[in-house]
Scaffold this motif. Structure first.
Motif, PDB file in Angstrom:
ATOM      1  N   UNK A  95       0.827  -1.201   0.000  1.00 45.29           N
ATOM      2  CA  UNK A  95       0.000   0.000   0.000  1.00 45.29           C
ATOM      3  C   UNK A  95       0.866   1.258   0.000  1.00 45.29           C
ATOM      4  N   UNK A  96       1.990   1.198   0.738  1.00 47.47           N
ATOM      5  CA  UNK A  96       2.886   2.356   0.765  1.00 47.47           C
ATOM      6  C   UNK A  96       3.541   2.561  -0.603  1.00 47.47           C
ATOM      7  N   UNK A  97       3.878   1.439  -1.269  1.00 45.03           N
ATOM      8  CA  UNK A  97       4.482   1.545  -2.595  1.00 45.03           C
ATOM      9  C   UNK A  97       3.498   2.193  -3.574  1.00 45.03           C
ATOM     10  N   UNK A  98       2.231   1.755  -3.539  1.00 45.78           N
ATOM     11  CA  UNK A  98       1.215   2.328  -4.418  1.00 45.78           C
ATOM     12  C   UNK A  98       1.031   3.816  -4.143  1.00 45.78           C
ATOM     13  N   UNK A  99       1.037   4.182  -2.850  1.00 50.27           N
ATOM     14  CA  UNK A  99       0.887   5.593  -2.504  1.00 50.27           C
ATOM     15  C   UNK A  99       2.064   6.412  -3.014  1.00 50.27           C
ATOM     16  N   UNK A 100       3.290   5.868  -2.870  1.00 48.67           N
ATOM     17  CA  UNK A 100       4.470   6.591  -3.357  1.00 48.67           C
ATOM     18  C   UNK A 100       4.447   6.722  -4.885  1.00 48.67           C
ATOM     19  N   UNK A 101       4.024   5.651  -5.585  1.00 49.87           N
ATOM     20  CA  UNK A 101       3.933   5.708  -7.041  1.00 49.87           C
ATOM     21  C   UNK A 101       2.890   6.739  -7.476  1.00 49.87           C
ATOM     22  N   UNK A 102       1.731   6.746  -6.795  1.00 46.38           N
ATOM     23  CA  UNK A 102       0.689   7.710  -7.131  1.00 46.38           C
ATOM     24  C   UNK A 102       1.166   9.133  -6.889  1.00 46.38           C
ATOM     25  N   UNK A 103       1.881   9.337  -5.784  1.00 46.72           N
ATOM     26  CA  UNK A 103       2.414  10.668  -5.500  1.00 46.72           C
ATOM     27  C   UNK A 103       3.435  11.092  -6.547  1.00 46.72           C
ATOM     28  N   UNK A 104       4.291  10.130  -6.950  1.00 48.63           N
ATOM     29  CA  UNK A 104       5.295  10.447  -7.980  1.00 48.63           C
ATOM     30  C   UNK A 104       4.628  10.788  -9.304  1.00 48.63           C
TER      31      UNK A 104
END
Length: 220
Positions: free
Chosen positions: A40-49
């Motif tokens: 979930x943290x990876x998805x959030x970081x990708x979405x933010x990027x």
């Protein structure tokens, strides 16, 4: 023998400060780097990027568009004087062409009906000359046929007095001068053409931004 200062090494540095009682006065700014992330943290970081990349791309596109619009505006501003000059030259040439065509048409019409302007003047001046006892007509080429037509037109206009003719070879074709007790009228095709040309040049000059008249001639 040269002596060098000893190198003091600090293998460990702690920036957390404590007071005498052991209480933390200033916490350490060191933060260990996180080595593992949850999905979930990876998805959030990708979405933010992605969001940051999209915003950066939009900002760059806006900047490029603004620079393009500025370049277009500058190009139009630089080209405007030339465009205005071309448009003004086109208007002047078109006006000269129209005048030349009008002169040809008028000359042809006057050759066919040299007394046409004189007859029109008599019809227009009917009320002004109807009470005068004598009307003097000056023109060139006043043969018997032309005089008869002029007398008929004057009578149709309401003139009941005498018509006196003065043949004046110095007048150009279709030019004339009318004289009566309290008035005078004359017509010269060349002078009319010159006045029209002067008026047109003055109008074009005014449209170009300098409205001073171009030496108009005061002839009737």
């Amino acid at each position: 023998m040269t002596q060098t200062a000893p190198i003091v090494s600090r293998p460990f540095a702690f920036d957390t400060e404590f007071d005498d009682a052991g209480t933390v006065v200033r916490a350490s700014t060191f933060r260990p780097m996180k080595r593992a992330y949850m999905p979930a943290e990876v998805e959030a970081l990708v979405a933010q990027a992605r969001l940051e990349a999209r915003e950066a791309a939009l900002a760059e596109a806006d900047s490029i568009r603004a620079m393009g619009l500025a370049a277009i505006g500058q190009a139009l501003s630089d080209a405007m004087p030339t465009l205005q000059q071309v448009a003004q030259s086109h208007r002047e040439q078109s006006a000269e062409l129209a005048l030349a065509a009008a002169r040809v048409i008028a000359s042809s019409a006057l050759e066919r009906m040299p007394q046409g302007p004189l007859q029109s003047a008599l019809e227009t001046l009917g009320q002004e000359i109807d009470a005068t006892p004598r009307l003097v007509v000056r023109a060139s080429g006043l043969d018997d046929e032309a005089r008869t037509k002029i007398e008929a037109v004057a009578a149709d206009a309401g003139f009941t007095g005498a018509v006196a003719f003065r043949d004046d070879p110095s007048l150009p074709a279709a030019a004339f001068a009318l004289e009566w007790a309290d008035g005078r009228a004359d017509f010269d095709p060349g002078a009319v053409a010159e006045r029209l040309s002067t008026a047109l040049r003055s109008a074009l000059a005014a449209e170009a931004g300098h409205g001073e008249p171009l030496s108009p001639r005061s002839s009737f």
